[in-house]
Scaffold this motif. Structure first.
Motif, PDB file in Angstrom:
ATOM      1  N   ALA A  95       0.836  -1.199   0.000  1.00 21.45           N
ATOM      2  CA  ALA A  95       0.000   0.000   0.000  1.00 21.45           C
ATOM      3  C   ALA A  95       0.874   1.253   0.000  1.00 21.45           C
ATOM      4  O   ALA A  95       0.596   2.223  -0.708  1.00 21.45           O
ATOM      5  CB  ALA A  95      -0.933  -0.004   1.208  1.00 21.45           C
ATOM      6  N   THR A  99       1.261   4.147  -3.007  1.00 24.53           N
ATOM      7  CA  THR A  99       1.130   5.589  -2.787  1.00 24.53           C
ATOM      8  C   THR A  99       2.337   6.351  -3.314  1.00 24.53           C
ATOM      9  O   THR A  99       2.190   7.374  -3.975  1.00 24.53           O
ATOM     10  CB  THR A  99       0.963   5.880  -1.283  1.00 24.53           C
TER      11      THR A  99
ATOM     12  N   LEU B  14       2.265  11.284   3.583  1.00 27.46           N
ATOM     13  CA  LEU B  14       2.408   9.891   4.003  1.00 27.46           C
ATOM     14  C   LEU B  14       3.424   9.777   5.149  1.00 27.46           C
ATOM     15  O   LEU B  14       3.232   9.004   6.088  1.00 27.46           O
ATOM     16  CB  LEU B  14       2.858   9.025   2.818  1.00 27.46           C
ATOM     17  N   THR B  15       4.477  10.568   5.071  1.00 27.11           N
ATOM     18  CA  THR B  15       5.489  10.494   6.143  1.00 27.11           C
ATOM     19  C   THR B  15       4.914  10.917   7.494  1.00 27.11           C
ATOM     20  O   THR B  15       5.345  10.417   8.531  1.00 27.11           O
ATOM     21  CB  THR B  15       6.717  11.357   5.807  1.00 27.11           C
ATOM     22  N   MET B  18       3.224   7.773   8.708  1.00 26.99           N
ATOM     23  CA  MET B  18       4.223   6.782   9.120  1.00 26.99           C
ATOM     24  C   MET B  18       4.823   7.188  10.467  1.00 26.99           C
ATOM     25  O   MET B  18       4.984   6.370  11.366  1.00 26.99           O
ATOM     26  CB  MET B  18       5.346   6.685   8.074  1.00 26.99           C
ATOM     27  N   LEU B  21       2.570   6.639  13.392  1.00 23.14           N
ATOM     28  CA  LEU B  21       2.391   5.223  13.716  1.00 23.14           C
ATOM     29  C   LEU B  21       3.687   4.523  14.128  1.00 23.14           C
ATOM     30  O   LEU B  21       3.710   3.322  14.304  1.00 23.14           O
ATOM     31  CB  LEU B  21       1.766   4.500  12.515  1.00 23.14           C
ATOM     32  N   PHE B  89      -4.741   7.501   0.819  1.00 22.15           N
ATOM     33  CA  PHE B  89      -3.663   6.498   0.861  1.00 22.15           C
ATOM     34  C   PHE B  89      -4.276   5.106   0.894  1.00 22.15           C
ATOM     35  O   PHE B  89      -4.243   4.432   1.930  1.00 22.15           O
ATOM     36  CB  PHE B  89      -2.795   6.712   2.106  1.00 22.15           C
ATOM     37  N   PRO B  90      -4.794   4.665  -0.236  1.00 23.45           N
ATOM     38  CA  PRO B  90      -5.589   3.420  -0.248  1.00 23.45           C
ATOM     39  C   PRO B  90      -4.829   2.229   0.325  1.00 23.45           C
ATOM     40  O   PRO B  90      -3.704   1.953  -0.080  1.00 23.45           O
ATOM     41  CB  PRO B  90      -5.895   3.212  -1.729  1.00 23.45           C
ATOM     42  N   GLY B  91      -5.469   1.589   1.260  1.00 21.66           N
ATOM     43  CA  GLY B  91      -4.907   0.354   1.795  1.00 21.66           C
ATOM     44  C   GLY B  91      -3.927   0.509   2.930  1.00 21.66           C
ATOM     45  O   GLY B  91      -3.725  -0.423   3.707  1.00 21.66           O
ATOM     46  N   VAL B  92      -3.328   1.678   3.046  1.00 22.61           N
ATOM     47  CA  VAL B  92      -2.267   1.838   4.039  1.00 22.61           C
ATOM     48  C   VAL B  92      -2.769   1.606   5.459  1.00 22.61           C
ATOM     49  O   VAL B  92      -2.289   0.712   6.171  1.00 22.61           O
ATOM     50  CB  VAL B  92      -1.611   3.237   3.942  1.00 22.61           C
ATOM     51  N   ALA B  95      -4.177  -1.898   6.136  1.00 24.92           N
ATOM     52  CA  ALA B  95      -3.167  -2.944   6.308  1.00 24.92           C
ATOM     53  C   ALA B  95      -2.539  -2.853   7.692  1.00 24.92           C
ATOM     54  O   ALA B  95      -2.319  -3.869   8.361  1.00 24.92           O
ATOM     55  CB  ALA B  95      -2.095  -2.814   5.222  1.00 24.92           C
ATOM     56  N   VAL B  96      -2.290  -1.652   8.129  1.00 22.08           N
ATOM     57  CA  VAL B  96      -1.718  -1.477   9.467  1.00 22.08           C
ATOM     58  C   VAL B  96      -2.686  -1.989  10.524  1.00 22.08           C
ATOM     59  O   VAL B  96      -2.304  -2.713  11.446  1.00 22.08           O
ATOM     60  CB  VAL B  96      -1.386   0.006   9.718  1.00 22.08           C
ATOM     61  N   THR B  99      -2.777  -5.625  10.852  1.00 22.97           N
ATOM     62  CA  THR B  99      -1.625  -6.141  11.579  1.00 22.97           C
ATOM     63  C   THR B  99      -1.778  -5.952  13.084  1.00 22.97           C
ATOM     64  O   THR B  99      -1.522  -6.864  13.857  1.00 22.97           O
ATOM     65  CB  THR B  99      -0.339  -5.430  11.106  1.00 22.97           C
ATOM     66  N   GLN B 110     -10.169  -5.698   0.941  1.00 22.73           N
ATOM     67  CA  GLN B 110     -10.038  -6.215  -0.433  1.00 22.73           C
ATOM     68  C   GLN B 110     -10.542  -7.654  -0.464  1.00 22.73           C
ATOM     69  O   GLN B 110      -9.988  -8.487   0.184  1.00 22.73           O
ATOM     70  CB  GLN B 110      -8.587  -6.225  -0.904  1.00 22.73           C
TER      71      GLN B 110
END
Lengths: 110, 110
Positions: A95, A99, B14-15, B18, B21, B89-92, B95-96, B99, B110
């Motif tokens: 993902a 991006t 995005l950063t 990240m 998180l 941010f599709p999926g980001v 997915a996190v 997890t 999905q």
DNA sequence: TCCATAGTTCGAATATTTTGGAACTATGGA
DNA sequence: TCCATAGTTCCAAAATATTCGAACTATGGA
């Protein structure tokens, strides 16, 4: 120094990965590796910073289990540990790669 | 202070996400919000740290566009900006979340 | 109006990161 | 053997983050 050591994937924490990807320089390295889809030397991945700074970023990417570096002569060949990370943290790296570089060609897409 | 300000999603990097998180306390807050699937007060999300420390973490989660906080009387109600982040941010985040809490019930899987 | 509650902000101490120069290691080629 | 190349390691300086006590704000209830 014969070969560089990398952490086994099962001792990589999600926060390590998030941290490694929270820096623009490191995200760029990862994006370029993904886009290239092949091993690249540190030189190729240079970001106009001193070598010691680049080395520092590679170290963090390695510690996060994201980048694997093998020594080949006087060059260090870097690649992404895509499959391992995908198995441990499904979808996360994919993902992120989507991006940062829509053209990234990752095998196991959904 | 009437309502808390949040960044529009399009100016979230995005950063930032990240980075937000990359801290265990913040990941835990996010995981608990996801698992609960409802608004939660800071008090409910307390992690046995001083209030000022918790407040600091909430501030970073807000700045990263991950958490939205609305004031309701003397409480602050926190929730995840799932849909907005998913769009940008599709999926980001999904997915996190998968997890950190496999039981997280996110709509667009999905 | 007074008080307790829920959080934020401020400020200072501490800890962690980042940066980059200099010295170092390893390799391959002349 | 000597040198250039490719990186790493070491170190110290500068920048950022984290932590948490204390003071503050806002609300609702007695």
């Amino acid at each position: 120094m014969r070969q560089i050591k990398h952490p086994p994937i099962d001792q990589v924490e999600l926060t390590d990965i998030m941290y490694a990807l929270s820096d623009p320089a490191r995200i760029e390295i990862v994006g370029r590796l993904a886009q290239a889809g092949r091993q690249m030397t540190c030189g190729e991945l240079d970001l106009n910073r001193p070598k010691s700074s680049m080395s520092h970023h590679f170290k963090i990417l390695r510690a996060a289990g994201i980048v694997e570096t093998v020594i080949d002569g006087k060059e260090h060949l870097n690649s992404l540990r895509l499959a391992e990370i995908e198995e441990k943290f499904p979808g996360v790296l994919n993902a992120v790669l989507k991006t940062i570089c829509l053209s990234a060609s990752i095998s196991n897409e959904q």
